[in-house]
Design a protein around this motif. Structure first.
Motif, PDB file in Angstrom:
ATOM      1  N   LEU A  57       0.829  -1.203   0.000  1.00  0.00           N
ATOM      2  CA  LEU A  57       0.000   0.000   0.000  1.00  0.00           C
ATOM      3  C   LEU A  57       0.867   1.257   0.000  1.00  0.00           C
ATOM      4  CD1 LEU A  57      -2.921  -0.855   2.434  1.00  0.00           C
ATOM      5  CD2 LEU A  57      -3.048  -0.446  -0.009  1.00  0.00           C
ATOM      6  N   GLU A  58       1.945   1.250   0.748  1.00  0.00           N
ATOM      7  CA  GLU A  58       2.850   2.402   0.756  1.00  0.00           C
ATOM      8  C   GLU A  58       3.554   2.556  -0.590  1.00  0.00           C
ATOM      9  OE1 GLU A  58       3.023   4.772   3.019  1.00  0.00           O
ATOM     10  OE2 GLU A  58       1.401   3.674   3.960  1.00  0.00           O
ATOM     11  N   TYR A  59       3.830   1.470  -1.257  1.00  0.00           N
ATOM     12  CA  TYR A  59       4.415   1.528  -2.599  1.00  0.00           C
ATOM     13  C   TYR A  59       3.435   2.143  -3.586  1.00  0.00           C
ATOM     14  CZ  TYR A  59       7.175  -0.033  -6.583  1.00  0.00           C
ATOM     15  OH  TYR A  59       7.921  -0.067  -7.723  1.00  0.00           O
ATOM     16  N   ILE A  60       2.153   1.799  -3.458  1.00  0.00           N
ATOM     17  CA  ILE A  60       1.119   2.396  -4.292  1.00  0.00           C
ATOM     18  C   ILE A  60       1.021   3.888  -4.025  1.00  0.00           C
ATOM     19  CG2 ILE A  60      -1.380   2.453  -4.692  1.00  0.00           C
ATOM     20  CD1 ILE A  60      -1.373  -0.573  -4.196  1.00  0.00           C
ATOM     21  N   VAL A  61       1.072   4.270  -2.755  1.00  0.00           N
ATOM     22  CA  VAL A  61       1.011   5.685  -2.399  1.00  0.00           C
ATOM     23  C   VAL A  61       2.219   6.427  -2.944  1.00  0.00           C
ATOM     24  CG1 VAL A  61       1.169   7.243  -0.414  1.00  0.00           C
ATOM     25  CG2 VAL A  61      -0.483   5.405  -0.409  1.00  0.00           C
ATOM     26  N   LEU A  62       3.381   5.815  -2.910  1.00  0.00           N
ATOM     27  CA  LEU A  62       4.589   6.447  -3.450  1.00  0.00           C
ATOM     28  C   LEU A  62       4.462   6.667  -4.959  1.00  0.00           C
ATOM     29  CD1 LEU A  62       7.501   7.389  -2.885  1.00  0.00           C
ATOM     30  CD2 LEU A  62       8.215   5.064  -3.449  1.00  0.00           C
ATOM     31  N   SER A  63       3.916   5.697  -5.662  1.00  0.00           N
ATOM     32  CA  SER A  63       3.741   5.880  -7.109  1.00  0.00           C
ATOM     33  C   SER A  63       2.690   6.945  -7.400  1.00  0.00           C
ATOM     34  CB  SER A  63       3.380   4.556  -7.773  1.00  0.00           C
ATOM     35  OG  SER A  63       2.112   4.117  -7.350  1.00  0.00           O
ATOM     36  N   LEU A  64       1.623   7.000  -6.609  1.00  0.00           N
ATOM     37  CA  LEU A  64       0.636   8.060  -6.783  1.00  0.00           C
ATOM     38  C   LEU A  64       1.227   9.433  -6.500  1.00  0.00           C
ATOM     39  CD1 LEU A  64      -2.600   6.531  -5.249  1.00  0.00           C
ATOM     40  CD2 LEU A  64      -2.123   7.017  -7.639  1.00  0.00           C
ATOM     41  N   PHE A  65       2.066   9.510  -5.476  1.00  0.00           N
ATOM     42  CA  PHE A  65       2.735  10.770  -5.173  1.00  0.00           C
ATOM     43  C   PHE A  65       3.608  11.204  -6.343  1.00  0.00           C
ATOM     44  CE2 PHE A  65       6.645  12.775  -3.509  1.00  0.00           C
ATOM     45  CZ  PHE A  65       6.086  13.987  -3.098  1.00  0.00           C
ATOM     46  N   TRP A  66       4.302  10.269  -6.923  1.00  0.00           N
ATOM     47  CA  TRP A  66       5.176  10.590  -8.046  1.00  0.00           C
ATOM     48  C   TRP A  66       4.361  11.072  -9.251  1.00  0.00           C
ATOM     49  CZ3 TRP A  66       8.655   6.744 -11.109  1.00  0.00           C
ATOM     50  CH2 TRP A  66       9.640   7.459 -11.774  1.00  0.00           C
ATOM     51  N   ILE A  67       3.232  10.410  -9.528  1.00  0.00           N
ATOM     52  CA  ILE A  67       2.376  10.811 -10.650  1.00  0.00           C
ATOM     53  C   ILE A  67       1.826  12.220 -10.429  1.00  0.00           C
ATOM     54  CG2 ILE A  67       0.167  10.337 -11.785  1.00  0.00           C
ATOM     55  CD1 ILE A  67       0.758   7.356 -11.374  1.00  0.00           C
ATOM     56  N   ILE A  68       1.320  12.484  -9.240  1.00  0.00           N
ATOM     57  CA  ILE A  68       0.744  13.798  -8.963  1.00  0.00           C
ATOM     58  C   ILE A  68       1.813  14.876  -8.966  1.00  0.00           C
ATOM     59  CG2 ILE A  68      -0.436  15.141  -7.174  1.00  0.00           C
ATOM     60  CD1 ILE A  68      -1.960  12.564  -6.500  1.00  0.00           C
ATOM     61  N   TYR A  69       2.981  14.568  -8.417  1.00  0.00           N
ATOM     62  CA  TYR A  69       4.072  15.540  -8.406  1.00  0.00           C
ATOM     63  C   TYR A  69       4.517  15.891  -9.823  1.00  0.00           C
ATOM     64  CZ  TYR A  69       8.618  17.630  -7.569  1.00  0.00           C
ATOM     65  OH  TYR A  69       9.681  18.480  -7.567  1.00  0.00           O
ATOM     66  N   LEU A  70       4.667  14.890 -10.678  1.00  0.00           N
ATOM     67  CA  LEU A  70       5.069  15.158 -12.056  1.00  0.00           C
ATOM     68  C   LEU A  70       4.001  15.950 -12.808  1.00  0.00           C
ATOM     69  CD1 LEU A  70       6.656  11.753 -13.079  1.00  0.00           C
ATOM     70  CD2 LEU A  70       7.834  13.910 -12.676  1.00  0.00           C
ATOM     71  N   TYR A  71       2.752  15.611 -12.574  1.00  0.00           N
ATOM     72  CA  TYR A  71       1.675  16.334 -13.236  1.00  0.00           C
ATOM     73  C   TYR A  71       1.663  17.803 -12.825  1.00  0.00           C
ATOM     74  CZ  TYR A  71      -3.009  17.746 -14.576  1.00  0.00           C
ATOM     75  OH  TYR A  71      -4.078  18.414 -15.109  1.00  0.00           O
ATOM     76  N   MET A  72       1.792  18.052 -11.534  1.00  0.00           N
ATOM     77  CA  MET A  72       1.760  19.435 -11.062  1.00  0.00           C
ATOM     78  C   MET A  72       3.039  20.192 -11.406  1.00  0.00           C
ATOM     79  SD  MET A  72      -0.276  19.502  -7.557  1.00  0.00           S
ATOM     80  CE  MET A  72      -2.008  19.165  -7.527  1.00  0.00           C
ATOM     81  N   LEU A  73       4.138  19.504 -11.500  1.00  0.00           N
ATOM     82  CA  LEU A  73       5.388  20.165 -11.850  1.00  0.00           C
ATOM     83  C   LEU A  73       5.411  20.570 -13.319  1.00  0.00           C
ATOM     84  CD1 LEU A  73       8.168  20.919 -10.620  1.00  0.00           C
ATOM     85  CD2 LEU A  73       8.994  18.767 -11.555  1.00  0.00           C
TER      86      LEU A  73
END
Length: 94
Positions: free
Chosen positions: A31-47
């Motif tokens: 679950l934490e790995y899924i959250v890390l990948s979601l964080f990466w997706i959202i961070y890249l999108y917003m960046l």
């Protein structure tokens, strides 16, 4: 390219979460790995779209709270049952 890598990370996390039935700790880590990948997706999108990154910090704070809650549940299960195997939990005792 980075989005595809993050999507592959997300799918791998979902597969581990779906097909692992032994330990509660491995489930929490997937679950934490899924959250890390979601964080990466959202961070890249917003960046890349020049949005405000404060929303990412708020989401990261909430995800840390979720991780702490999962670890506290794991500690209470280990203290109550002696291990973190799923098959040793009895629904009637809960």
């Amino acid at each position: 390219m980075l989005y595809i890598l993050a999507l592959i990370m997300f799918i791998c996390g979902l597969l581990v979460f779906s097909f692992n039935f032994d330990h509660f700790l491995v489930t929490l880590m997937s679950l934490e790995y899924i959250v890390l990948s979601l964080f990466w997706i959202i961070y890249l999108y917003m960046l890349f779209n020049t949005f405000d990154l404060i929303i990412v910090m708020v989401m990261l704070t909430l995800w840390v709270c979720e991780a702490v809650l999962g670890l506290s549940i794991l500690i209470s299960l280990i203290r109550g049952y002696g291990n973190d195997y799923f098959f040793s939990f009895n629904i009637i005792q809960c």
